[in-house]
Scaffold this motif. Structure first.
Motif, short mmCIF file in Angstrom:
data_model
loop_
_atom_site.label_atom_id
_atom_site.label_comp_id
_atom_site.label_asym_id
_atom_site.label_seq_id
_atom_site.Cartn_x
_atom_site.Cartn_y
_atom_site.Cartn_z
N ILE A 151 -30.39 -14.56 123.28
CA ILE A 151 -29.20 -13.75 123.07
C ILE A 151 -28.02 -14.45 123.74
O ILE A 151 -28.10 -14.82 124.92
CB ILE A 151 -29.38 -12.34 123.65
N THR A 205 -34.95 -16.89 125.50
CA THR A 205 -36.05 -16.30 124.74
C THR A 205 -37.27 -16.10 125.63
O THR A 205 -37.62 -16.95 126.44
CB THR A 205 -36.44 -17.24 123.58
N ALA A 234 -27.20 -4.32 121.66
CA ALA A 234 -27.98 -3.69 120.59
C ALA A 234 -27.17 -3.53 119.31
O ALA A 234 -27.73 -3.33 118.23
CB ALA A 234 -28.49 -2.33 121.05
N SER A 253 -27.76 -13.60 118.27
CA SER A 253 -29.18 -13.52 118.60
C SER A 253 -30.00 -14.29 117.59
O SER A 253 -29.68 -14.32 116.40
CB SER A 253 -29.63 -12.05 118.62
N SER A 260 -35.09 -10.40 116.80
CA SER A 260 -34.85 -8.97 116.70
C SER A 260 -34.66 -8.34 118.08
O SER A 260 -35.27 -8.77 119.05
CB SER A 260 -36.02 -8.29 115.99
N ILE A 261 -33.78 -7.32 118.14
CA ILE A 261 -33.45 -6.64 119.40
C ILE A 261 -33.69 -5.15 119.22
O ILE A 261 -33.27 -4.55 118.21
CB ILE A 261 -31.99 -6.89 119.79
N SER A 262 -34.34 -4.53 120.20
CA SER A 262 -34.59 -3.10 120.11
C SER A 262 -33.31 -2.32 120.38
O SER A 262 -32.33 -2.86 120.91
CB SER A 262 -35.65 -2.70 121.14
N PHE A 267 -40.57 -6.25 118.89
CA PHE A 267 -39.24 -6.84 118.97
C PHE A 267 -39.32 -8.15 119.74
O PHE A 267 -40.22 -8.34 120.58
CB PHE A 267 -38.25 -5.91 119.69
N THR A 297 -36.79 -9.01 121.69
CA THR A 297 -36.18 -8.63 122.97
C THR A 297 -36.09 -7.11 123.05
O THR A 297 -35.58 -6.46 122.14
CB THR A 297 -34.77 -9.22 123.13
N TYR A 298 -36.58 -6.56 124.16
CA TYR A 298 -36.51 -5.12 124.39
C TYR A 298 -35.38 -4.82 125.37
O TYR A 298 -35.22 -5.52 126.39
CB TYR A 298 -37.83 -4.59 124.97
N LEU A 299 -34.60 -3.80 125.06
CA LEU A 299 -33.55 -3.34 125.96
C LEU A 299 -34.02 -2.04 126.59
O LEU A 299 -34.26 -1.06 125.88
CB LEU A 299 -32.24 -3.10 125.18
N SER A 323 -42.71 -11.32 124.21
CA SER A 323 -41.30 -10.97 124.00
C SER A 323 -40.53 -11.09 125.30
O SER A 323 -41.09 -11.34 126.37
CB SER A 323 -41.19 -9.53 123.48
#
Length: 552
Positions: free
Chosen positions: A2, A30, A52, A64, A67-69, A141, A143-145, A172
């Protein structure tokens, strides 16, 4: 990966402008779990929304490669008029996931019971967090937020959340917001600090935490010289105190520790080394994983065991392993943060006045950790030091298989190490860094709570018992009787350190000598290879170093 490029976000409230993201440029690598720190109101949740895509920046962009949550834990992530089940179904359709599979997983994981089929607006904040976390963890995902969510629920749910999160981190990355420093250390590798609209990235989460704590109180390093003694903190029974053992490897600390384990007025924890404070500070996660695996193995063994006596024995082991893991799932902050640890240390106590936590790895803790330990029931510390050259050489030799442990192989390895600069020589064996340990330990622990012993004095049969009595006197307990004293094991046989290599190693370890002499002066044994008076003689640190005999 990101990338934040010139990212800027400004709010205007009652005519006053507030910039929470001021031309941010940063890269979140990553597959890395990054703890996002900052004061309340610094804009951490807003930054997650910007990443997000649920909030729009004034200018700049977020790029990015995966995929991002959506931000896990934010109440705005869920539609209040829809039930938990409907929200789950809606998200599954958006991300193209199997609807029924995700609903089944979330319903089981979030533990909402009948509330799963009630509108989300009727949920408590904790229930919303569990639902949001469950939906996100049920989807794949890059990347998890995550925003303050694994702190909700009881200890069992927090442990389950942590395990699921760590499983996802194997494939991830994450950006994780929490006010629990222990939780960030447990779950994150790197850190980022959002302060006054600016973002600083740190490769080490502990460095980020230190910088964050400093931003809260720039004088905290001075204040930490006085251990925290919160009147509301969980207390030990009257007349009971803790003893922390920081014996460094390849010293006679093991003999001292064995004496304490045999002492009738001392109680040692159910395991030889609890690793409570080092795991809590983010170190030794491998040990924590091993303990979890051990519990799983015991449970499987108990199921297949047919002997009643074996089952009883295994159930006792399961009880002990469970109690130990409960210690590691304790909250990172709050007045009762050490309650589970104290309960564990007291489990088998009868009348012993000293609880022993003899974990050598504590030598690598931070000043803040030492201060916390010292304030817990006026905790006592015992440290065993040894001549830095002798200790380093013995550790190096013993790391080489015995059948290959010749003077040639050991000398060759040391020669290669000494091609590095002094800091790198110590860095290869960080436990040998006396200077680092003492710079963190001494400001945090009052001298009347610290007993420093020396390997050379323990080796000497004429002074050995006096050294042991120094510790028992400090603890205000009886001297250990003759029949209780453990055998004094013979020193391992290692090759002789070549004179020239010894001189060079002494130069590389000079900061360790200087730190020990600065702290303990005349108490340092005369057998040590370098002494401060050598400073008055040109090139004395090399020329006056004696021939080094077989290390003991």
């Amino acid at each position: 990966m990101i990338v934040l490029r010139n990212l800027t976000k400004t709010f205007t409230i009652n005519g006053r402008s507030n910039t929470v993201a001021d031309n941010l440029n940063a890269v979140f690598p990553t597959g890395r779990s990054v703890g996002l720190l900052g004061r309340n109101g610094a804009g951490k949740s807003t930054l997650l929304k910007l990443i997000a895509g649920t909030s729009t920046p004034n200018w700049g962009e977020v790029l990015s490669t995966g995929s991002i949550s959506f931000p896990v834990g934010l109440a705005s992530s869920m539609h209040g008029d829809l039930t938990g089940a409907q929200n789950t179904r809606f998200v599954a359709r958006i991300y193209g996931a199997d609807t029924q599979s995700l609903m089944d997983w979330v319903e089981d994981f979030a533990e909402l019971g009948e509330h799963f089929h009630l509108p989300v607006r009727s949920y408590s904040s904790g229930m919303k967090g569990r639902l949001s976390f469950g939906i996100n963890m049920g989807l794949a995902f890059d990347t998890y937020l995550v925003d303050e969510v694994t702190a909700v629920g009881d200890a069992s749910f927090r442990r389950k959340s942590s395990e699921v999160f760590q499983a996802r981190m194997k494939t991830s990355g994450a950006i994780f917001v929490s006010h629990s420093m222990g939780q960030l250390q447990d779950l994150c590798e790197a850190g980022a600090l959002l302060e006054n609209g600016k973002l600083a990235y740190y490769e080490d989460i502990n460095e980020a935490i230190d910088r964050y704590l400093f931003s809260l109180d720039p004088d905290r390093t001075k204040a930490s010289a006085t251990p925290a003694r919160d009147d509301n903190m969980v207390r030990l029974p009257d007349g009971v105190r803790l003893l922390y053992g920081l014996g460094l490897p390849n010293t006679r600390a093991n003999w001292i520790f064995n004496c304490m384990r045999r002492h009738p007025q001392c109680l040692t924890a159910g395991v030889p080394e609890t690793h409570y404070f080092d795991i809590r500070s983010g170190r030794n996660r491998k040990i924590l994983s091993q303990r979890r695996n051990k519990l799983t193995e015991l449970a499987a063994k108990q199921k297949t065991s047919k002997s009643k006596s074996d089952q009883t024995k295994i159930l006792t082991q399961i009880s002990d392993a469970t109690a130990l893991l409960q210690v590691h799932s304790a909250p990172g902050e709050g007045d009762m943060r050490h309650e589970a640890y104290i309960d564990y240390m007291l489990r088998r106590r009868r009348k012993q006045p000293v609880l022993c936590d003899l974990t050598p790895d504590y030598a690598r803790l931070r000043q803040l950790d030492f201060s916390d330990m010292a304030g817990l029931g006026n905790g006592m510390f015992v440290v065993v030091l040894r001549d830095p050259v002798d200790r380093y050489w013995e550790e190096l030799c013993l790391d080489i298989p015995e059948d290959k442990r010749t003077i040639e192989t050991c000398a060759e390895q040391l020669h290669n190490i000494l091609s590095l600069d002094g800091a790198e020589v110590v860095g290869l064996r960080p436990i040998s860094d006396y200077a680092r340990m003492l710079s963190r330990l001494l400001p945090a622990v009052p001298r009347d709570q610290l007993t420093v012993l020396f390997h050379e004095d323990i080796e000497d049969e004429t002074t050995r018992l006096a050294v042991l009595e120094k510790l028992t006197d400090a603890l205000e307990i009886d001297n250990l009787s003759v029949e209780k004293r453990p055998d004094f094991e013979q020193a391992p046989g290692i090759p002789q350190l070549p004179k020239e290599l010894g001189r060079k190693l002494c130069e590389a370890l000079m900061p360790q000598y200087e730190a020990a002499y600065a702290a303990f002066g005349v108490d340092v044994p005369t057998q040590w290879r370098w002494r401060p008076e050598n400073l008055d003689v040109p090139e004395a640190s090399v020329a006056l170093l004696p021939e080094i005999s077989t290390a003991s």
